[in-house]
Scaffold this active site. Sequence first.
Site, PDB file in Angstrom:
ATOM      1  CD  GLU A 148      36.126  74.923  47.848  1.00 39.55           C
ATOM      2  OE1 GLU A 148      36.067  75.677  46.988  1.00 39.55           O
ATOM      3  OE2 GLU A 148      35.474  75.349  48.597  1.00 39.55           O
ATOM      4  CG  LEU A 149      37.096  69.172  44.297  1.00 37.71           C
ATOM      5  CD1 LEU A 149      37.214  67.882  44.126  1.00 37.71           C
ATOM      6  CD2 LEU A 149      40.156  68.542  44.584  1.00 37.71           C
ATOM      7  CB  CYS A 182      39.179  76.910  39.951  1.00 38.10           C
ATOM      8  SG  CYS A 182      39.017  78.289  41.776  1.00 38.10           S
ATOM      9  CE  LYS A 187      51.977  68.817  49.699  1.00 39.43           C
ATOM     10  NZ  LYS A 187      52.189  69.471  48.537  1.00 39.43           N
ATOM     11  CB  ALA A 242      51.456  73.552  45.599  1.00 31.16           C
TER      12      ALA A 242
HETATM   13  P1  NAP Z   1      47.569  69.305  42.742  1.00 27.28           P
HETATM   14  O1  NAP Z   1      48.115  68.460  41.339  1.00 27.28           O
HETATM   15  O2  NAP Z   1      45.579  68.408  42.884  1.00 27.28           O
HETATM   16  O3  NAP Z   1      48.209  69.998  43.687  1.00 27.28           O
HETATM   17  C1  NAP Z   1      47.036  70.949  44.828  1.00 27.28           C
HETATM   18  C2  NAP Z   1      47.752  70.438  45.758  1.00 27.28           C
HETATM   19  O4  NAP Z   1      47.599  68.720  46.122  1.00 27.28           O
HETATM   20  C3  NAP Z   1      49.687  70.566  45.984  1.00 27.28           C
HETATM   21  O5  NAP Z   1      49.606  70.896  47.303  1.00 27.28           O
HETATM   22  C4  NAP Z   1      49.989  68.969  45.539  1.00 27.28           C
HETATM   23  O6  NAP Z   1      51.085  69.107  46.203  1.00 27.28           O
HETATM   24  C5  NAP Z   1      48.767  68.310  46.456  1.00 27.28           C
HETATM   25  N1  NAP Z   1      49.396  67.216  46.130  1.00 27.28           N
HETATM   26  C6  NAP Z   1      49.736  66.765  44.249  1.00 27.28           C
HETATM   27  N2  NAP Z   1      49.049  64.820  44.476  1.00 27.28           N
HETATM   28  C7  NAP Z   1      48.978  64.345  45.758  1.00 27.28           C
HETATM   29  C8  NAP Z   1      49.095  64.088  46.467  1.00 27.28           C
HETATM   30  N3  NAP Z   1      49.499  62.331  45.865  1.00 27.28           N
HETATM   31  N4  NAP Z   1      48.745  63.122  48.291  1.00 27.28           N
HETATM   32  C9  NAP Z   1      48.979  64.522  48.972  1.00 27.28           C
HETATM   33  N5  NAP Z   1      49.117  65.737  48.213  1.00 27.28           N
HETATM   34  C10 NAP Z   1      49.389  65.690  46.656  1.00 27.28           C
HETATM   35  O7  NAP Z   1      46.306  70.451  41.822  1.00 27.28           O
HETATM   36  P2  NAP Z   1      46.874  71.794  40.980  1.00 27.28           P
HETATM   37  O8  NAP Z   1      47.623  71.987  39.775  1.00 27.28           O
HETATM   38  O9  NAP Z   1      48.431  72.372  41.905  1.00 27.28           O
HETATM   39  O10 NAP Z   1      46.239  72.868  40.916  1.00 27.28           O
HETATM   40  C11 NAP Z   1      45.849  73.164  40.301  1.00 27.28           C
HETATM   41  C12 NAP Z   1      43.773  73.120  40.538  1.00 27.28           C
HETATM   42  O11 NAP Z   1      43.563  73.132  42.071  1.00 27.28           O
HETATM   43  C13 NAP Z   1      43.080  73.216  39.663  1.00 27.28           C
HETATM   44  O12 NAP Z   1      42.210  71.308  38.673  1.00 27.28           O
HETATM   45  C14 NAP Z   1      42.119  74.364  39.984  1.00 27.28           C
HETATM   46  O13 NAP Z   1      40.887  74.263  39.083  1.00 27.28           O
HETATM   47  C15 NAP Z   1      42.004  73.521  41.181  1.00 27.28           C
HETATM   48  N6  NAP Z   1      42.104  74.764  42.332  1.00 27.28           N
HETATM   49  C16 NAP Z   1      41.079  74.884  42.883  1.00 27.28           C
HETATM   50  C17 NAP Z   1      40.617  76.011  43.353  1.00 27.28           C
HETATM   51  C18 NAP Z   1      38.863  75.844  44.618  1.00 27.28           C
HETATM   52  O14 NAP Z   1      39.041  77.382  45.317  1.00 27.28           O
HETATM   53  N7  NAP Z   1      38.074  75.118  43.574  1.00 27.28           N
HETATM   54  C19 NAP Z   1      41.300  77.108  43.971  1.00 27.28           C
HETATM   55  C20 NAP Z   1      42.145  76.680  43.345  1.00 27.28           C
HETATM   56  C21 NAP Z   1      42.691  75.998  42.281  1.00 27.28           C
HETATM   57  P3  NAP Z   1      52.215  69.476  44.723  1.00 27.28           P
HETATM   58  O15 NAP Z   1      52.455  70.941  44.893  1.00 27.28           O
HETATM   59  O16 NAP Z   1      53.351  69.293  44.982  1.00 27.28           O
HETATM   60  O17 NAP Z   1      52.670  68.168  43.741  1.00 27.28           O
END
Ligand code: NAP
Length: 477
Positions: free
Chosen positions: A244-245, A278, A168, A170
């Site tokens: 990966e957060l 990130c 799935k 984003a």
């Molecule tokens: P996010 O809100 O956590 O969303 C990430 C993914 O999770 C999206 O596909 C999102 O879907 C999904 N999601 C959200 N709520 C969910 C739920 N209740 N159940 C299942 N899936 C759910 O994060 P983001 O804002 O898109 O991305 C930014 C974050 O990612 C930052 O904290 C960044 O540091 C981190 N990141 C980490 C890495 C790494 O390798 N460590 C790399 C890139 C990004 P929707 O889009 O539909 O909400």
Amino acid sequence: MYINGQWIEAKDKKKFSVLNPANGKVIAQVPDGGEAEAIMAVAAADKAFPIWSSRTAYKRSSFLYDAHRLMMEDLESLAQIMTEEQGKPIQSARNEVRYGADFLLWFAEEVKRIYGRTISSSRSDQRFIVIKQPVGVVAAITPWNYPMSMITRKVAPALAAGCTIVLKPAEATPICAMEIFKLLEKAGLPKGVANLVTALDPEPVGRVFTTDKRIQKLTFTGSTDIGKMLAREAAGQMKRISLELGGHAPFIVCKDADPIRAAKGLSLVKFLNTGQACISPNRIYVHSTMKESFLKMLKEKVDLMIPGNGMTPGVKIGPLVNEAEIEKVNSQVKDAVNHGATLVTGGFRIIDNELDKGYFYAPTILDNVTKEMRIYREETFGPVAPVITYEDEDDLLKMANDTDYGLAAYVYTKSYSTAMKFFEGLNFGIIGINDINPTSAAAPFGGMKMSGIGREGAFEGIEEYLETKSGGFSLNT
Ligand code: NAP
């Protein structure tokens, strides 16, 4: 959605709009899937697992080589789609396509090196043999900031290991995901091996991923809060997890470093993807004696950065992903200024030249940032460089480690022993020493503490999709 080798609509024909973040225009309508489609996709992946996992490593490798070649052939069109959907400048999008393709290539090679081992026994009539086997059906959830490479970084090792997958993406970047799955289809992947479910509401799909017993492994890239929630749910069935957060990277400029080189490096890594990374530096520690020259060079570089639509030549700063991110970044900057930080440049939303229709925030430098400010602790997913002045280098390691996150850290120094002290002492998974790009498909990527569990890329990346099985063989039959 791509399920069981077919491109399908959502069951109830529902769709959702995808916007270009540079101008707010709708660029496409994509299927809005949910629980039913996620279950269909899991069933397809479950059925395909025995077939895919029994293919030889060489056959799986050959498929990944083909997918890599197709991705590189499509580089330009994929980059344009990414810029339109995610906003990053076209040159950065090209770089991401290359980086994404690298994972297909790396795991096409690495799949042939999934080794077992034999172990001596204390009994003369016994042998131990250890083999590696694919974990099974994998569920994957990916973010919008690197909308193609975050997919190949999971799909390539999963397929290499012999797993099947349901992904799935984003909600902001489903088109990039569809493009990757078109490539997999074109490369001849058997039906059901890789499945894509697009959805506006991630929860119902996420719930299937954490509760369906046919799924053995959940791999997630995204925010720490959602990662923790998914891990809690997945623990109910003790699923394997990789997370990966978020991050909060320190960028340390030691007293012996060249402040000009460090400032140039920072200007490149901090504003990459408009700070939506990130591994983006979030706390920049600069010694008081060199702060003036450091800030001068940094400001010079930042003032040259042109914001705008990523398709326009010369643009270096794309939009943020949505209105909420603009508000979050702006409130962090305001909070810092209210607590005594100094704005060196930026600090506002850009609304001239029709950029008001998109989500643009001026590249910003904040000086005199202190611990009391939100930005010192919260991840900033935007183009803001918070500079902290230090006096005593002995405290630096402690200050840098004073965070719940542990993803990336950067150190500038001319001293080998200082470099080693920081490399060994920093509680972060990825360290750049005088280097602003410490990542590659060949190197393990991942975080400590609240930044996650597991590693992607390198040999570690494939291990995440393998189970270890140990056999004791008696020679007496
Ligand atoms: P996010 O809100 O956590 O969303 C990430 C993914 O999770 C999206 O596909 C999102 O879907 C999904 N999601 C959200 N709520 C969910 C739920 N209740 N159940 C299942 N899936 C759910 O994060 P983001 O804002 O898109 O991305 C930014 C974050 O990612 C930052 O904290 C960044 O540091 C981190 N990141 C980490 C890495 C790494 O390798 N460590 C790399 C890139 C990004 P929707 O889009 O539909 O909400």
